[in-house]
Every structure is written in C-alpha cells, then in structure tokens.
Design a protein around this motif. Structure first.
Motif, mmCIF file in Angstrom:
data_model
loop_
_atom_site.group_PDB
_atom_site.id
_atom_site.type_symbol
_atom_site.label_atom_id
_atom_site.label_comp_id
_atom_site.label_asym_id
_atom_site.label_seq_id
_atom_site.Cartn_x
_atom_site.Cartn_y
_atom_site.Cartn_z
ATOM 1 N N LEU A 64 0.973 -1.164 0.003
ATOM 2 C CA LEU A 64 0.091 0.098 0.081
ATOM 3 C C LEU A 64 0.921 1.362 0.101
ATOM 4 C CD1 LEU A 64 -2.561 -0.861 2.602
ATOM 5 C CD2 LEU A 64 -2.509 -1.545 0.302
ATOM 6 N N LYS A 65 1.876 1.303 0.776
ATOM 7 C CA LYS A 65 2.800 2.280 0.794
ATOM 8 C C LYS A 65 3.609 2.589 -0.690
ATOM 9 C CE LYS A 65 6.716 4.440 3.299
ATOM 10 N NZ LYS A 65 7.721 4.041 4.488
ATOM 11 N N HIS A 66 3.936 1.444 -1.150
ATOM 12 C CA HIS A 66 4.584 1.572 -2.463
ATOM 13 C C HIS A 66 3.546 2.269 -3.264
ATOM 14 C CE1 HIS A 66 6.369 0.291 -6.279
ATOM 15 N NE2 HIS A 66 5.467 -0.385 -6.669
ATOM 16 N N ALA A 67 2.152 1.726 -3.370
ATOM 17 C CA ALA A 67 1.262 2.177 -4.474
ATOM 18 C C ALA A 67 1.448 3.686 -4.374
ATOM 19 C CB ALA A 67 0.091 1.733 -4.233
ATOM 20 N N ALA A 68 1.437 4.355 -3.085
ATOM 21 C CA ALA A 68 1.230 5.856 -2.886
ATOM 22 C C ALA A 68 2.619 6.678 -2.912
ATOM 23 C CB ALA A 68 0.579 6.101 -1.458
ATOM 24 N N SER A 69 3.544 5.840 -3.259
ATOM 25 C CA SER A 69 4.934 6.738 -3.171
ATOM 26 C C SER A 69 5.757 6.174 -4.400
ATOM 27 C CB SER A 69 5.623 6.362 -1.887
ATOM 28 O OG SER A 69 5.937 4.903 -1.644
ATOM 29 N N THR A 70 6.421 5.129 -4.256
ATOM 30 C CA THR A 70 7.427 4.818 -5.459
ATOM 31 C C THR A 70 6.779 4.356 -6.724
ATOM 32 O OG1 THR A 70 7.688 2.622 -4.317
ATOM 33 C CG2 THR A 70 9.225 4.551 -3.933
ATOM 34 N N ALA A 71 5.346 3.825 -6.662
ATOM 35 C CA ALA A 71 4.878 3.570 -7.763
ATOM 36 C C ALA A 71 4.170 4.658 -8.581
ATOM 37 C CB ALA A 71 3.654 2.477 -7.501
ATOM 38 N N LEU A 72 4.083 6.086 -7.824
ATOM 39 C CA LEU A 72 3.691 7.157 -8.536
ATOM 40 C C LEU A 72 4.598 7.461 -9.643
ATOM 41 C CD1 LEU A 72 2.068 9.259 -5.735
ATOM 42 C CD2 LEU A 72 0.702 8.118 -7.532
ATOM 43 N N PRO A 73 4.464 7.595 -10.833
ATOM 44 C CA PRO A 73 5.369 7.927 -11.811
ATOM 45 C C PRO A 73 5.961 9.335 -11.814
ATOM 46 C CG PRO A 73 3.278 8.236 -12.978
ATOM 47 C CD PRO A 73 2.876 7.561 -11.529
ATOM 48 N N GLU A 74 7.095 9.426 -11.826
ATOM 49 C CA GLU A 74 8.113 10.281 -11.548
ATOM 50 C C GLU A 74 7.765 11.458 -12.598
ATOM 51 O OE1 GLU A 74 12.920 11.365 -10.410
ATOM 52 O OE2 GLU A 74 11.940 9.750 -9.690
ATOM 53 N N GLY A 75 7.823 12.583 -12.429
ATOM 54 C CA GLY A 75 7.844 13.610 -13.681
ATOM 55 C C GLY A 75 6.606 13.731 -14.438
ATOM 56 N N VAL A 76 5.557 13.017 -13.974
ATOM 57 C CA VAL A 76 4.101 13.223 -14.546
ATOM 58 C C VAL A 76 3.301 14.137 -13.571
ATOM 59 C CG1 VAL A 76 1.805 11.673 -14.732
ATOM 60 C CG2 VAL A 76 4.179 10.804 -15.487
ATOM 61 N N HIS A 77 2.536 14.871 -14.260
ATOM 62 C CA HIS A 77 1.569 15.965 -13.589
ATOM 63 C C HIS A 77 0.416 15.419 -13.624
ATOM 64 C CE1 HIS A 77 -0.736 19.734 -13.397
ATOM 65 N NE2 HIS A 77 -0.024 19.763 -12.403
ATOM 66 N N PHE A 78 -0.209 15.541 -12.539
ATOM 67 C CA PHE A 78 -1.610 15.177 -12.338
ATOM 68 C C PHE A 78 -2.490 16.199 -12.082
ATOM 69 C CE2 PHE A 78 0.783 11.488 -10.643
ATOM 70 C CZ PHE A 78 0.165 10.497 -11.552
ATOM 71 N N THR A 79 -3.103 16.732 -12.899
ATOM 72 C CA THR A 79 -3.996 17.986 -12.901
ATOM 73 C C THR A 79 -5.108 18.085 -11.572
ATOM 74 O OG1 THR A 79 -3.909 18.451 -14.985
ATOM 75 C CG2 THR A 79 -5.682 19.772 -13.944
ATOM 76 N N LEU A 80 -5.543 16.679 -11.547
ATOM 77 C CA LEU A 80 -6.601 16.517 -10.174
ATOM 78 C C LEU A 80 -5.867 15.420 -9.297
ATOM 79 C CD1 LEU A 80 -9.704 16.191 -12.174
ATOM 80 C CD2 LEU A 80 -9.140 18.237 -10.985
ATOM 81 N N ILE A 81 -6.016 15.682 -8.085
ATOM 82 C CA ILE A 81 -5.697 14.974 -7.075
ATOM 83 C C ILE A 81 -6.447 13.500 -7.093
ATOM 84 C CG2 ILE A 81 -4.241 16.374 -5.550
ATOM 85 C CD1 ILE A 81 -6.984 16.188 -3.656
ATOM 86 N N GLU A 82 -7.541 13.541 -7.806
ATOM 87 C CA GLU A 82 -8.500 12.432 -8.030
ATOM 88 C C GLU A 82 -7.623 11.441 -8.800
ATOM 89 O OE1 GLU A 82 -9.606 15.745 -7.841
ATOM 90 O OE2 GLU A 82 -11.608 15.765 -7.458
ATOM 91 N N ALA A 83 -6.993 11.890 -9.822
ATOM 92 C CA ALA A 83 -6.297 11.352 -10.748
ATOM 93 C C ALA A 83 -4.947 10.400 -9.899
ATOM 94 C CB ALA A 83 -5.702 11.898 -11.849
ATOM 95 N N VAL A 84 -4.550 11.040 -8.980
ATOM 96 C CA VAL A 84 -3.469 10.424 -7.906
ATOM 97 C C VAL A 84 -4.215 9.551 -7.385
ATOM 98 C CG1 VAL A 84 -2.099 10.818 -6.223
ATOM 99 C CG2 VAL A 84 -2.258 12.855 -7.747
ATOM 100 N N ALA A 85 -5.300 9.784 -6.590
ATOM 101 C CA ALA A 85 -5.997 8.747 -6.123
ATOM 102 C C ALA A 85 -6.381 7.423 -6.889
ATOM 103 C CB ALA A 85 -7.379 9.002 -5.399
#
Length: 127
Positions: A64-85
């Motif tokens: 779960l921690k990995h999914a919310a940290s290191t699995a987020l693509p580096e350098g990608v801009h998420f306009t909405l935090i809904e997209a991050v979720a």
C-alpha cells in the motif's frame, strides 16, 4: 442469530507525506506539492487466522505504501488529485486480486492555514 455484520479485513496505511506534481500551481512552477495520503484496502479474508498463517493469506502493508509513493510515476503531472487517487487504486488492484475495495484520502497540505484537512476521498470497488 443474524447480526447484519459481515466479516471483513481492512489494511490501512495512514498519513504518508508524498510530494506529487499536481494542481495548477504545480503545473506553473514545475514543483511538486506536498500531499498527505491515507489508504484503506478491503480484502477477502481467510476463514480464520492462526498464529502460523502465512502472509499470502493477507497482504503486505508495504504494498500500500509503495502504491502511494514509489509507484507514482516520476515527472508526471496530475492536474487533479482524483487522478492521483485513481492511480494508487489501480496499482493496488493490480498487485493482488484479494483486494475488493480501496479508499484513498488525499489532503493538500499546501492549502492548510490552520490545520484544516482540505482534499478528497475516493473509493472504488473491484469491477
């Protein structure tokens, strides 16, 4: 006697601080924004957990921690935090088919002036 309550197992990781390129401000400055992310993942459970029950009967919290940290693509801009979720939820569903539902809460720390928690909670069930 039927009580109306189903058995369940929810794994939780709370209050991860992660810097993510998100929002309009981040798009203008190219600097990540600080987010506080909490995750709740509901799993199909075993009939009973004995002292020697292996981890395969549950799920590693670190996934779960990995999914919310290191699995987020580096350098990608998420306009909405809904997209991050949604990205976090998709990652967790891909990790393990025992996961039936995921809820992600994201607080935008840069918006807080007096300790308010301003953000979203997004929950999705496996389809």
């Amino acid at each position: 006697m039927q009580t109306g309550f189903d058995d369940f197992l929810t794994l939780e990781v709370n209050n991860l601080h992660v810097d993510v390129l998100t929002g309009i401000y981040s798009e203008e400055t190219h600097l990540p924004q600080p987010l506080r992310i909490s995750i709740r993942a509901r799993l199909r459970i075993a009939d009973h957990y004995e002292p020697g029950t292996p981890l395969t009967a549950s799920k590693n919290y670190m996934d779960l921690k990995h999914a919310a940290s290191t699995a987020l693509p580096e350098g990608v801009h998420f306009t909405l935090i809904e997209a991050v979720a949604d990205h976090i939820i998709d990652t967790i569903f891909l990790q393990d088919d025992k996961v039936s539902h995921v809820e992600v809460k994201i607080v935008k720390l840069a918006l807080s002036e007096r300790g308010e928690e301003i953000g979203i909670t997004l929950g999705r069930g496996r389809k």
